[in-house]
Design a protein around this motif. Structure first.
Motif, short mmCIF file in Angstrom:
data_model
loop_
_atom_site.label_atom_id
_atom_site.label_comp_id
_atom_site.label_asym_id
_atom_site.label_seq_id
_atom_site.Cartn_x
_atom_site.Cartn_y
_atom_site.Cartn_z
N UNK A 271 -137.31 3.32 71.62
CA UNK A 271 -138.26 3.22 72.72
C UNK A 271 -138.86 1.83 72.79
N UNK A 272 -139.19 1.25 71.64
CA UNK A 272 -139.77 -0.09 71.62
C UNK A 272 -138.83 -1.12 72.22
N UNK A 273 -137.53 -0.88 72.10
CA UNK A 273 -136.55 -1.85 72.60
C UNK A 273 -136.51 -1.92 74.12
N UNK A 274 -137.06 -0.90 74.82
CA UNK A 274 -137.07 -0.93 76.28
C UNK A 274 -138.46 -1.19 76.84
N UNK A 275 -139.47 -1.28 75.97
CA UNK A 275 -140.82 -1.56 76.46
C UNK A 275 -140.93 -3.02 76.88
N UNK A 276 -141.70 -3.30 77.92
CA UNK A 276 -141.95 -4.70 78.28
C UNK A 276 -142.54 -5.45 77.09
N UNK A 277 -142.13 -6.68 76.92
CA UNK A 277 -142.61 -7.46 75.79
C UNK A 277 -144.11 -7.72 75.90
N UNK A 278 -144.74 -7.77 74.76
CA UNK A 278 -146.17 -8.04 74.71
C UNK A 278 -146.53 -8.64 73.37
N UNK A 279 -147.72 -9.18 73.27
CA UNK A 279 -148.14 -9.85 72.04
C UNK A 279 -148.24 -8.87 70.87
N UNK A 280 -148.50 -7.61 71.16
CA UNK A 280 -148.71 -6.63 70.08
C UNK A 280 -147.55 -5.65 69.94
N UNK A 281 -146.46 -5.84 70.66
CA UNK A 281 -145.41 -4.83 70.68
C UNK A 281 -144.78 -4.62 69.30
N UNK A 282 -144.45 -5.70 68.59
CA UNK A 282 -143.84 -5.55 67.26
C UNK A 282 -144.83 -4.95 66.27
N UNK A 283 -146.08 -5.36 66.37
CA UNK A 283 -147.11 -4.80 65.50
C UNK A 283 -147.23 -3.30 65.74
N UNK A 284 -147.26 -2.88 67.00
CA UNK A 284 -147.38 -1.47 67.33
C UNK A 284 -146.19 -0.67 66.81
N UNK A 285 -145.00 -1.26 66.88
CA UNK A 285 -143.81 -0.58 66.39
C UNK A 285 -143.90 -0.35 64.88
N UNK A 286 -144.26 -1.39 64.14
CA UNK A 286 -144.36 -1.25 62.68
C UNK A 286 -145.41 -0.21 62.32
N UNK A 287 -146.54 -0.27 62.98
CA UNK A 287 -147.61 0.71 62.73
C UNK A 287 -147.11 2.12 62.97
N UNK A 288 -146.42 2.33 64.09
CA UNK A 288 -145.92 3.66 64.43
C UNK A 288 -144.93 4.15 63.40
#
Length: 330
Positions: free
Chosen positions: A138-155
């Protein structure tokens, strides 16, 4: 051949390090019982500085994105129409409804926990479908953002921890409330986030429960492709000005569907199915190690306690819905 050789030389240092982290995580999992995905991401975080090094950054980025999509595509080899036929329409309907309602409700309640729609959708999809693998897809299709990778790791970290807790306590809960072997299989397979934990919980009760729980879990994995496909259309509006929008039909989703179709028509030899399962697992394990290498602990801590509460709430809703359905099915 020269461009290919230059690309390989550029990617090799970072890619081989991510692979070594994956091997280490698998060793810890096999010898100490720790979830391999969780170990991979934690070990990756400890090597975060390598994602900023000139020599290793290209390979780490490749593993975190392209290798991830490759691993998700190969998951299609585990899916077939026969699984749906074996379970029957009522049970399949219960599992599909649980996935859809968890995603919808989990996304809607995000605001109550102070999280935006994209973060809530990421966590809800992870809880509803297949844990860390779904989160990465799901993260691979989300629009890029400053916190996207952080949110993925957290999840990934939180959903893996919750899945491990569920693996321990859900079999106990099944016994305490008097579920039979079939009901237990439906409950465990329909609620625990990661496949490995479903297998561990199901076979801790009986072989029959373990078999059914695994099949039910794979039905949830089947939902990954349509969820990603449909959501990629609606998520395009969240792209920031000037940012490339996610494709309408991600290539790895098409590959997933093609491989699943071939498997359904028995066009994939057993040896290829087994090989795809092994390669997919290692690709995803290496990818999540790379994702960890691209994220720092201070950034994860910025997500905050309410986000954990959101994941817990989503997990409890899914557990309650499937449990009620299992009891009603008798």
């Amino acid at each position: 051949m020269k461009p290919l050789k230059r690309t390989a030389e550029r990617l090799f240092p970072g890619l081989i390090i991510a692979g070594l982290v994956a091997v280490t995580a698998q060793f810890l999992s096999e010898h100490y019982g720790a979830p391999a995905m969780l170990m991979a991401i934690l070990l990756g975080i400890s090597l975060q500085f390598l994602s900023e090094e000139t020599r290793t950054e290209p390979g780490v980025s490749f593993a975190a994105k392209d290798l991830l999509r490759f691993g998700v595509a190969l998951l299609g080899a585990r899916i077939s129409v026969e699984m749906l036929q074996d379970l029957g329409p009522v049970l399949v309907g219960l599992i599909v409804a649980g996935v859809i309602l968890t995603i919808l409700l989990g996304t809607l309640i995000g605001r109550l926990f102070g999280r935006d729609t994209l973060f809530s959708f990421l966590t809800a999809g992870s809880v509803a479908i297949c844990g860390a693998s779904a989160a990465m897809a799901i993260a691979s299709i989300l629009p890029k953002g400053k916190t996207r990778e952080r949110d993925l790791v957290f999840t990934v970290v939180i959903v893996t921890v919750l899945s491990t807790v569920a693996m321990i306590f859900y079999p106990i809960l099944s016994d305490r409330i008097g579920l039979d072997l079939r009901q237990s299989g439906v409950f465990l397979g329909g609620t625990i986030h990661d496949v490995a934990q479903v297998v561990g919980a199901g076979y801790s009760i009986s072989d029959e429960t373990g078999d059914l729980a695994t099949v039910v879990k794979l039905i949830r994995v089947t939902m990954l492709a349509p969820v990603v496909l449909i959501s990629s259309v609606f998520l395009r509006k969240y792209a920031e000005p000037g940012e490339a929008r996610p494709p309408l039909v991600p290539g790895f989703v098409l590959a997933f569907l093609i491989i699943a179709t071939l498997n359904s028509f028995h066009l994939l030899p057993e040896v290829l199915r087994d090989l795809a399962a092994v390669v997919s697992r290692w690709a995803l394990l290496t990818a999540i190690a790379a994702v960890g290498m691209k994220t720092s602990i201070p950034r994860i801590l910025q997500v905050g306690g309410p986000a954990i509460g959101l994941l817990v709430a989503q997990s409890l809703f899914l557990a309650g819905f499937v449990l009620i359905g299992a009891l009603m099915l008798g």
